[in-house]
Design a protein around this motif. Sequence first.
Motif, short mmCIF file in Angstrom:
data_model
loop_
_atom_site.label_atom_id
_atom_site.label_comp_id
_atom_site.label_asym_id
_atom_site.label_seq_id
_atom_site.Cartn_x
_atom_site.Cartn_y
_atom_site.Cartn_z
N LEU A 95 34.07 25.45 50.78
CA LEU A 95 34.58 24.58 51.84
C LEU A 95 36.09 24.38 51.74
N GLY A 96 36.59 24.38 50.52
CA GLY A 96 38.03 24.14 50.33
C GLY A 96 38.88 25.39 50.43
N GLY A 97 38.23 26.55 50.51
CA GLY A 97 38.99 27.80 50.60
C GLY A 97 39.82 28.08 49.37
N VAL A 98 39.29 27.74 48.20
CA VAL A 98 40.02 27.95 46.95
C VAL A 98 40.12 29.45 46.67
N ARG A 99 41.32 29.93 46.42
CA ARG A 99 41.56 31.35 46.19
C ARG A 99 42.10 31.57 44.77
N PRO A 100 41.23 31.87 43.83
CA PRO A 100 41.69 32.09 42.46
C PRO A 100 42.43 33.41 42.32
N GLU A 101 43.27 33.50 41.30
CA GLU A 101 43.98 34.75 41.02
C GLU A 101 43.01 35.74 40.37
N ALA A 102 43.37 37.02 40.42
CA ALA A 102 42.57 38.06 39.77
C ALA A 102 42.59 37.84 38.26
N SER A 103 41.45 38.06 37.62
CA SER A 103 41.36 37.87 36.17
C SER A 103 40.71 39.09 35.52
N VAL A 104 41.53 39.90 34.88
CA VAL A 104 41.02 41.08 34.18
C VAL A 104 40.13 40.65 33.02
N ALA A 105 40.55 39.61 32.30
CA ALA A 105 39.76 39.12 31.17
C ALA A 105 38.39 38.64 31.65
N GLY A 106 38.36 37.97 32.79
CA GLY A 106 37.09 37.51 33.34
C GLY A 106 36.18 38.65 33.72
N ILE A 107 36.74 39.72 34.31
CA ILE A 107 35.95 40.88 34.71
C ILE A 107 35.36 41.57 33.48
N VAL A 108 36.17 41.74 32.45
CA VAL A 108 35.68 42.37 31.21
C VAL A 108 34.58 41.52 30.58
N LEU A 109 34.78 40.20 30.54
CA LEU A 109 33.78 39.30 29.97
C LEU A 109 32.47 39.39 30.74
N ALA A 110 32.55 39.41 32.07
CA ALA A 110 31.34 39.50 32.89
C ALA A 110 30.60 40.80 32.65
N CYS A 111 31.34 41.89 32.49
CA CYS A 111 30.73 43.20 32.21
C CYS A 111 29.98 43.19 30.88
N VAL A 112 30.63 42.67 29.85
CA VAL A 112 30.01 42.63 28.52
C VAL A 112 28.76 41.75 28.55
N SER A 113 28.86 40.60 29.20
CA SER A 113 27.73 39.68 29.29
C SER A 113 26.58 40.30 30.08
N LEU A 114 26.92 41.02 31.14
CA LEU A 114 25.89 41.66 31.96
C LEU A 114 25.13 42.72 31.18
N ASP B 74 18.01 35.25 30.98
CA ASP B 74 17.94 36.11 32.16
C ASP B 74 18.84 35.58 33.27
N LEU B 75 18.79 34.26 33.46
CA LEU B 75 19.61 33.64 34.49
C LEU B 75 21.10 33.82 34.18
N CYS B 76 21.44 33.79 32.91
CA CYS B 76 22.82 34.01 32.50
C CYS B 76 23.26 35.43 32.87
N ALA B 77 22.34 36.39 32.73
CA ALA B 77 22.65 37.77 33.12
C ALA B 77 22.90 37.87 34.62
N VAL B 78 22.05 37.19 35.41
CA VAL B 78 22.23 37.19 36.86
C VAL B 78 23.56 36.54 37.23
N LEU B 79 23.87 35.43 36.57
CA LEU B 79 25.13 34.75 36.83
C LEU B 79 26.32 35.62 36.45
N SER B 80 26.15 36.43 35.39
CA SER B 80 27.21 37.37 35.00
C SER B 80 27.45 38.40 36.10
N ALA B 81 26.35 38.88 36.70
CA ALA B 81 26.46 39.85 37.79
C ALA B 81 27.17 39.24 38.99
N VAL B 82 26.79 38.01 39.32
CA VAL B 82 27.42 37.32 40.45
C VAL B 82 28.90 37.10 40.17
N LEU B 83 29.21 36.66 38.95
CA LEU B 83 30.60 36.45 38.57
C LEU B 83 31.39 37.74 38.69
#
Length: 227
Positions: free
Chosen positions: A123-142, A172-181
Motif C-alpha cells: 500500500l505504501g509503495g515501498v521500493r527497496p534497493e537491490a540486495s546481492v547479499a539478500g539474493i545469495v542468502l535466499a538461494c542458499v536457504s532455498l 518447509d514454510l521457511c523454504a517457501v518463504l525463501s523462494a518468495v524472497l
Amino acid sequence: MAVPDHAAHPHVAAPVVLAAPRVARAVAVHRARWLTAATISWNAIEGLVAVTAGIAAGSVSLVGFGFDSAIEVSAALVLAWRLRQERAGGCMQAADARATRAIAVSFVALGLYVGVESGRDLLGGVRPEASVAGIVLACVSLLAMPLLAAAKRAVAPALGSAAAVADAKQTDLCAVLSAVLLVGLAANATFGWWWADPLAALGIAAVALTEARRTWRADSLEDTCCA
C-alpha cells in the motif's frame, strides 16, 4: 537323557524383540537433537545476515525474513525442550501437546508479521534497493531448507511426535518463504517490480496462518500415547 523343554520358556526371545523399538527410538531422538541444533545454528546466522542486509538495503522483506529466522529458532527451542522430556521417561503426550501448540503460536506470529509488513509495503509503495547479499542468502536457504525439512520428517514417525512434524512443516514454510524472497528480490533488482515481493508475501502469510490452525488441532502420533 531328558529332552530340554523349549516350550516352557517362550519368553526368552522377547527382550530382544522388544529392545528393537527402544533402540530405534533412541537413535531417532539423538538424530532429532542434532537436526534441532543445526536448525538453531543456521537460523541464527541466517537471521543476522538477513536483518543486516535488509537494513542496509532498506528492505522490509529481508528484515521480515530475518524475523522469520528468529521464529524458526524459537520453534526449534520448543522442540529441543520436547526432546529433553524423553530423558524423564513415561508418557510424552502432554509434553508433545504443549510443544505442538507453542509451535502453532509461532506460525501465527509469522503469518501476522509477514501479512502486516507486506501489506504496508504494498500500500505504501515501498521500493527497496537491490540486495546481492539478500539474493545469495535466499538461494542458499532455498537449497538447504528442503533437505533439513526432509530429514526432520524422516525421524518424526519414530519419535511419535506431532511437535516434530510441526517443526518440519515450519522448515518447509521457511523454504517457501525463501523462494518468495528470492523472486521478489530478483524481480526488483532486474525489472524494478517492487510490488512482486509484498504481493507474494501476503500469500505466504495466509499459508502460515493455515498451518497454525492445522498444527493447533493436530493430535499427537500414536507412539506418544501411554498405551
